[in-house]
Design a protein around this motif. Structure first.
Motif, mmCIF file in Angstrom:
data_model
loop_
_atom_site.group_PDB
_atom_site.id
_atom_site.type_symbol
_atom_site.label_atom_id
_atom_site.label_comp_id
_atom_site.label_asym_id
_atom_site.label_seq_id
_atom_site.Cartn_x
_atom_site.Cartn_y
_atom_site.Cartn_z
ATOM 1 N N LEU A 112 15.660 -29.632 -12.545
ATOM 2 C CA LEU A 112 15.469 -30.253 -14.290
ATOM 3 C C LEU A 112 15.354 -31.586 -14.600
ATOM 4 C CD1 LEU A 112 18.605 -27.427 -14.508
ATOM 5 C CD2 LEU A 112 15.878 -27.041 -14.912
ATOM 6 N N LEU A 113 15.518 -32.130 -14.063
ATOM 7 C CA LEU A 113 16.046 -34.080 -14.407
ATOM 8 C C LEU A 113 14.348 -34.375 -14.201
ATOM 9 C CD1 LEU A 113 17.296 -36.102 -16.036
ATOM 10 C CD2 LEU A 113 18.117 -36.874 -13.629
ATOM 11 N N GLU A 139 12.502 -32.649 -17.467
ATOM 12 C CA GLU A 139 12.436 -33.784 -18.809
ATOM 13 C C GLU A 139 11.557 -34.735 -18.307
ATOM 14 O OE1 GLU A 139 14.007 -32.186 -21.461
ATOM 15 O OE2 GLU A 139 14.774 -30.212 -20.543
ATOM 16 N N ILE A 140 11.886 -35.625 -16.985
ATOM 17 C CA ILE A 140 11.460 -37.123 -17.255
ATOM 18 C C ILE A 140 9.864 -37.144 -17.455
ATOM 19 C CG2 ILE A 140 10.816 -38.961 -15.934
ATOM 20 C CD1 ILE A 140 13.731 -38.841 -14.737
ATOM 21 N N GLY A 157 7.330 -42.339 -22.457
ATOM 22 C CA GLY A 157 8.747 -42.895 -22.999
ATOM 23 C C GLY A 157 9.893 -42.602 -21.067
ATOM 24 N N ALA A 158 9.912 -41.430 -21.332
ATOM 25 C CA ALA A 158 10.559 -41.009 -20.214
ATOM 26 C C ALA A 158 10.134 -41.537 -18.603
ATOM 27 C CB ALA A 158 11.109 -39.421 -20.887
ATOM 28 N N ARG A 159 9.090 -41.775 -18.466
ATOM 29 C CA ARG A 159 8.730 -41.724 -17.549
ATOM 30 C C ARG A 159 8.379 -43.162 -16.969
ATOM 31 N NH1 ARG A 159 4.940 -37.718 -18.860
ATOM 32 N NH2 ARG A 159 3.072 -39.316 -19.419
ATOM 33 N N GLY A 164 11.206 -44.884 -18.156
ATOM 34 C CA GLY A 164 12.296 -44.972 -18.183
ATOM 35 C C GLY A 164 13.157 -45.267 -17.181
ATOM 36 N N ALA A 165 12.171 -43.727 -16.206
ATOM 37 C CA ALA A 165 11.938 -43.205 -14.627
ATOM 38 C C ALA A 165 11.821 -44.777 -14.307
ATOM 39 C CB ALA A 165 11.683 -42.003 -14.566
ATOM 40 N N LEU A 220 13.963 -47.379 -13.879
ATOM 41 C CA LEU A 220 15.613 -46.968 -12.805
ATOM 42 C C LEU A 220 15.158 -46.169 -11.306
ATOM 43 C CD1 LEU A 220 17.755 -44.142 -15.679
ATOM 44 C CD2 LEU A 220 18.513 -45.778 -14.516
ATOM 45 N N LEU A 259 15.298 -42.908 -21.128
ATOM 46 C CA LEU A 259 15.565 -41.559 -20.677
ATOM 47 C C LEU A 259 15.911 -40.762 -21.656
ATOM 48 C CD1 LEU A 259 15.851 -41.944 -17.176
ATOM 49 C CD2 LEU A 259 14.314 -41.081 -18.271
ATOM 50 N N ALA A 279 15.730 -37.212 -22.609
ATOM 51 C CA ALA A 279 15.573 -36.280 -21.619
ATOM 52 C C ALA A 279 17.024 -36.403 -21.350
ATOM 53 C CB ALA A 279 14.748 -37.485 -20.304
ATOM 54 N N LEU A 280 17.217 -37.056 -21.109
ATOM 55 C CA LEU A 280 18.979 -37.093 -20.193
ATOM 56 C C LEU A 280 19.816 -35.677 -20.553
ATOM 57 C CD1 LEU A 280 19.893 -40.093 -19.196
ATOM 58 C CD2 LEU A 280 19.308 -38.417 -18.147
ATOM 59 N N ARG A 316 18.675 -33.628 -23.009
ATOM 60 C CA ARG A 316 18.424 -32.361 -23.059
ATOM 61 C C ARG A 316 18.772 -31.518 -22.176
ATOM 62 N NH1 ARG A 316 12.978 -34.900 -24.994
ATOM 63 N NH2 ARG A 316 11.998 -34.764 -23.010
ATOM 64 N N PHE A 317 18.671 -32.400 -21.025
ATOM 65 C CA PHE A 317 18.454 -32.305 -19.471
ATOM 66 C C PHE A 317 20.043 -32.020 -19.473
ATOM 67 C CE2 PHE A 317 21.323 -33.723 -15.992
ATOM 68 C CZ PHE A 317 20.808 -33.121 -15.153
#
Lengths: 331, 331
Positions: A243-244, A247-248, A253-255, A257-258, A261, B261, B264-265, B267-268
């Motif tokens: 699920l994470l 979401e990513i 932005g989340a991508r 961030g990932a 990370l 993130l 996304a986190l 929502r996750f």
């Protein structure tokens, strides 16, 4: 135990055997662990590079996942039994199989024998805890419908194993669904008094979450319940990761961030990856036996082989025997 | 069921009662769900703002977590029993308690009665699945040492509940530690044939991980095992979150990544947060009962109250009664 002795590896066990097992064996061998593969020569030899240094012992028969566990009693030519015999004869320091767990347990009891003072051998798995420690969970699937005396025996084995891992005076918990002595099913309520009679540091009933947070070092349970616990934990982590990932993938932005990370996620995965240790020890038999995951990839197989070699090297069996001979672990 | 009827809420149940419960009730009330709190007037009234719209019914006695579940039989003045009586008399559409689960189950059977065709009421929890669906898990802790007939009864209740949630022809699995019919403990091996006799879509034995990945819609098990599964899943997610947090705190890049993130986190977390649904339904009694988590925070209490109101509104009890009256769910 002679450290130069190889680990006997059942090449035919696991969903992707023999390919994944052979690859894992080559991996362990490259890292300096001597390995002898056991199984169908015609299928294994083509997978082994010349001068790989990995040994090969032929075994014509294979235990299928749908076979009855007890069928290995009369099938001495199975890769599981032949690998056990190598350990028994002192030609291997331990054995690894990612095949039929029930058959491995039966074969181990038959070929290696059970240590004095042990009711039934148990599968011990290590789970990562939130406090950075490791939780010894047993039985993780070797025995179902356990009697209270068996659970007490698991407590002794688990405590001895935790001490071998460097935990002084390990805290032993009995898996239940509430902390109070009255909580649990008939099996748990009948077992707690027996555990309390052992000269171990028994902390009482412990819930799964409390144990994973660091509430005990050894968690004792029936093999059915322990296996459910283990696979529920694995499954929940799988759901979270899946699920994470979804979401990513939804936002740039989340991508990014990932990506930033990634290193942390990699280290994190190493800490919680249930497959990195590769296998679980069967405790209570007179020889080192590691039960690998049926879906083990080459890395997990390699880790299982190293676990077997390390356990033999540390004298797992003599240590357990001396603890059991003393009646209880030294506390 | 009159939708204007309030949900009766046991104000005295849970680790942080009554404060967390009152806060959750106010929250639900603000979102349009009528609520009647039940408990010690002297402790609750100071927490209720003037003209909050939340009702209050006094109950002088409280069930402590260390009390025997059966003690509620002779303690009609406990907040749990008084709340049940409001449902029984048609003054509330359902009840919520975050207190002693065993006592809630006993009180529900006593005050509301058990639906015809039900062996024992069961607690049904929803778990997020990796495929985006929801898994109905039951029994999640109301009954231990279940007989095969009880597990078959849970299958009927769970399938009916899944249909109410919009799942057509739900796939029903029996929790085990292997897919083959021969895998499992005595209870599971004795129950599978009974489940297969039901005119339900029984897919056989299902492992925890396979169920969470989407292998079935309803997962039937003994309440001890189901509670272990649930708490192991929660615990594993807790460990993952804790260790991930530590990894993130180690590097500035990772911290920036975590910041990017964050959405996304969030929502996750909403998708996997086991506390967001707030509670689990007790299925099989003649009235809507929601069992909340003992550590429920105000948000979880509010969610549990909404679950009770929604279940009453959707006609949970009449639907279950008609499915049970027909012998089985309509499939």
């Amino acid at each position: 135990m002679n450290p130069a002795l190889p680990v006997a590896v059942d090449a035919m066990g696991g969903d992707e055997a023999p390919a994944a097992v052979v690859a894992g064996a080559l991996d362990a061998s490259r890292r300096g662990v001597p390995v002898t593969l056991v199984g169908d020569r015609a299928r294994i030899e083509p997978l082994l590079p010349r001068a790989s240094g990995v040994g090969l012992v032929h075994a014509p028969d294979v235990v299928a996942m749908s076979d009855e566990a007890g069928s290995v009693r009369r099938r001495a030519d199975t890769s599981i039994r032949v690998a056990m015999q190598l350990v028994r004869r002192g030609e291997a320091c331990g054995m690894v199989s990612c095949g039929h767990t029930g058959a491995v347990v039966v074969a181990a009891a038959l070929d290696l024998g059970i240590l004095d003072g042990v009711e039934r051998p148990a599968i011990a798995t290590l789970l990562p805890r939130a406090d950075g420690g490791r939780l010894v969970l047993l039985d993780a699937g070797a025995n179902v419908d356990c009697r209270p005396e068996q659970l007490a025996s698991f407590a002794v084995l688990g405590a001895a194993y935790a001490e071998l891992l460097g935990v002084a005076d390990p805290r032993v918990g009995l898996l239940s669904i509430g902390e109070e002595d009255t909580k649990g099913n008939m099996q748990v309520r009948a077992s707690l008094p027996l555990l309390r009679e052992l000269p171990l540091r028994v902390v009482g009933n412990v819930e799964p979450g409390a144990a994973m947070m660091g509430g005990c070092d050894v968690l004792v349970c029936d093999g059915f319940v322990g296996n459910v616990l283990l696979k529920a934990a694995e499954g929940a982590v799988g759901v979270v990761v899946q699920l994470l990932r979804e979401e990513i993938s939804r936002s740039p932005g989340a991508r990014l961030g990932a990506w930033l990370l990634a290193g942390a996620l990699r280290r994190f995965r190493r800490r919680v990856a249930w497959d990195v240790q590769g296998g679980a020890l069967l405790l209570g038999t007179d020889g080192v036996v590691v039960v690998g995951h049926g879906r083990a990839n080459p890395r997990a197989v390699g880790a299982a082989i190293e676990l077997a070699a390390r356990s033999a090297h540390k004298g797992l069996v003599p240590v357990l025997r001396s603890k059991l001979g003393a009646g209880v672990p030294s506390v």
